[in-house]
Design an enzyme around this catalytic site. Structure first.
Site, mmCIF file in Angstrom:
data_model
loop_
_atom_site.group_PDB
_atom_site.id
_atom_site.type_symbol
_atom_site.label_atom_id
_atom_site.label_comp_id
_atom_site.label_asym_id
_atom_site.label_seq_id
_atom_site.Cartn_x
_atom_site.Cartn_y
_atom_site.Cartn_z
ATOM 1 N N VAL A 110 0.811 -1.214 0.000
ATOM 2 C CA VAL A 110 0.000 0.000 0.000
ATOM 3 C C VAL A 110 0.846 1.267 0.000
ATOM 4 O O VAL A 110 0.308 2.368 -0.079
ATOM 5 C CB VAL A 110 -0.979 0.042 1.198
ATOM 6 C CG1 VAL A 110 -1.972 -1.087 1.121
ATOM 7 C CG2 VAL A 110 -0.246 0.048 2.522
ATOM 8 N N LYS A 111 2.165 1.138 0.082
ATOM 9 C CA LYS A 111 3.031 2.316 0.056
ATOM 10 C C LYS A 111 3.172 2.827 -1.386
ATOM 11 O O LYS A 111 2.689 2.221 -2.340
ATOM 12 C CB LYS A 111 4.394 1.976 0.656
ATOM 13 C CG LYS A 111 4.353 1.510 2.107
ATOM 14 C CD LYS A 111 3.728 2.522 3.027
ATOM 15 C CE LYS A 111 4.031 2.278 4.501
ATOM 16 N NZ LYS A 111 3.643 0.959 5.003
ATOM 17 N N THR A 112 3.874 3.936 -1.548
ATOM 18 C CA THR A 112 3.969 4.577 -2.859
ATOM 19 C C THR A 112 4.637 3.674 -3.889
ATOM 20 O O THR A 112 4.265 3.666 -5.060
ATOM 21 C CB THR A 112 4.730 5.907 -2.737
ATOM 22 O OG1 THR A 112 4.021 6.753 -1.819
ATOM 23 C CG2 THR A 112 4.831 6.612 -4.082
#
Length: 379
Positions: A181-183
């Site tokens: 879910v991180k960049t």
């Protein structure tokens, strides 16, 4: 359903992983080093280590600093890993309250919480917005403290002076997360950047069992097979497949960050007039937001957070809560005696918080759907 966050995997990512699977190395091969060099160059740091997770990275940093028996101060508004890793390394995690505007660790609160046992400050760049690192650096220097940035949310962000998060201009080390879910993602995975040569060498040993493989530096040069365990280390290595994915994702970081900023601009335009909702502060510098966190007056709209989440889900909009304050978790209350009321700003933030979808693959139609669903809550 539009989830609150998700990875963006494209054809070049798939090709890089498949090529690695067909190569001679699935672990401890050339792709790991290449990814480390690319990441160090990207943020402007001297050294980079990639690891199996950001939690592993935090553990390795703290352990390499050899702060057993001392205290570390961090924010209660974070995932438990930031503080847990201190406990793994034999430290006592402690907390200080947050700034109610930025939701980041408050330097004044940290200064008030310092004791003779404090050895470390670990600010978290919550949602991608850098904490006040200039203040923390001055405080750490004046007190002789170690300073570690938990930048799990902040790959691609900048400080107000234009420096890139991860260049370690303020800190001893910076940690990134590459959770889906991180960049950008490597599946699971994390990284450490530092400009400290000695710290880098210690962390590199701890990442892989504490073992050194350099027979040419050993008495008598016993042979190429030889190794020595210098420390009690861990198996925290990143695989070659993860590193290959990380390299292709890193090449797209600017595109991912720009799309996130476009979505956030649309959210501000579409939601800023609602008097029962507060939006995150808009920083002056370039920030790559990992989360878009609303502060909702649930009482004003006559609905609980659970009811709001259910209504948004029914409208096809996924949400999440970031975070339950760490000091309220049962293990921390039992182990360290923390309690409700200890950090009122963090608890007040938690009572009103809700994260709405933010990820690069969102279409303009998705963004409009989220805005409409949020606005309907107050109708």
């Amino acid at each position: 359903m539009i989830p609150y966050g998700r990875q963006t995997i494209e054809a070049d990512d798939e090709a890089a992983v498949l090529e690695t699977l067909r190569s001679d190395f699935l672990t401890q091969g050339p792709r790991t080093g290449a990814f480390e060099r690319a990441l160090a160059d990207r943020v402007g740091a001297r050294h980079c280590l990639v690891l199996s997770s950001a939690t592993a990275a935090l553990h390795v940093v703290y352990a390499a600093m050899e702060l057993e028996g001392r205290e570390g101060i961090t924010t209660p508004n974070t995932f438990v890993a930031t503080a847990n890793a201190m406990a793994y390394a034999g430290m006592k995690p402690r907390f200080a309250d947050i700034d109610p505007a930025t939701f980041n660790l408050d330097p004044d609160a940290v200064e008030a919480a310092l004791t003779d046992d404090t050895a470390l400050i670990a600010p978290v760049h919550f949602a991608g917005l850098p904490a006040d690192m200039a203040r923390f650096a001055a405080l750490a220097k004046a007190r002789g403290l170690k300073l570690v940035e938990d930048a799990s949310h902040a790959i691609g962000s900048e400080y107000p002076d234009g420096g890139r998060v991860g260049d370690c201009r303020y800190s001893d080390a910076t940690v990134f997360s590459f959770h889906p879910v991180k960049t950008m993602t490597t599946g699971e995975g994390g990284a450490i950047t530092t400009n400290d040569d000695a710290l880098y060498e210690r962390m590199a040993l701890l990442r892989s069992h504490g073992i050194e493989r350099a027979p040419e530096r050993m008495a008598g040069n016993p042979g190429p097979w030889f190794y020595e365990q210098q420390h009690l280390g861990f198996n925290y290595r990143m695989t070659e497949m993860q590193a290959a994915l990380g390299a292709t994702q890193l090449a797209k970081l600017d595109r991912f960050a720009n799309r996130r900023r476009e979505i956030i601009a649309a959210y501000h335009a579409g939601l800023s007039d609602l008097n029962w909702l507060n939006l995150p502060v808009q920083p002056s510098q370039t920030v790559c937001h990992h989360l878009f966190v609303l502060q909702i007056d649930f009482e004003a709209i006559g609905q609980s957070r659970a009811e709001v989440m259910a209504r948004l889900k029914a409208a096809g909009v996924g949400t999440q809560v970031h975070y339950i304050p760490v000091h309220l978790q049962p293990w921390y209350r039992q182990q360290y005696g923390t309690a409700p009321g200890d950090f009122p700003n963090a608890e007040r933030y938690y009572d009103r918080t809700l994260s709405i979808p933010l990820y690069p693959a969102m279409t303009d139609a998705d963004v409009a759907q989220v805005i409409a669903a949020v606005r309907a809550l107050g109708a």
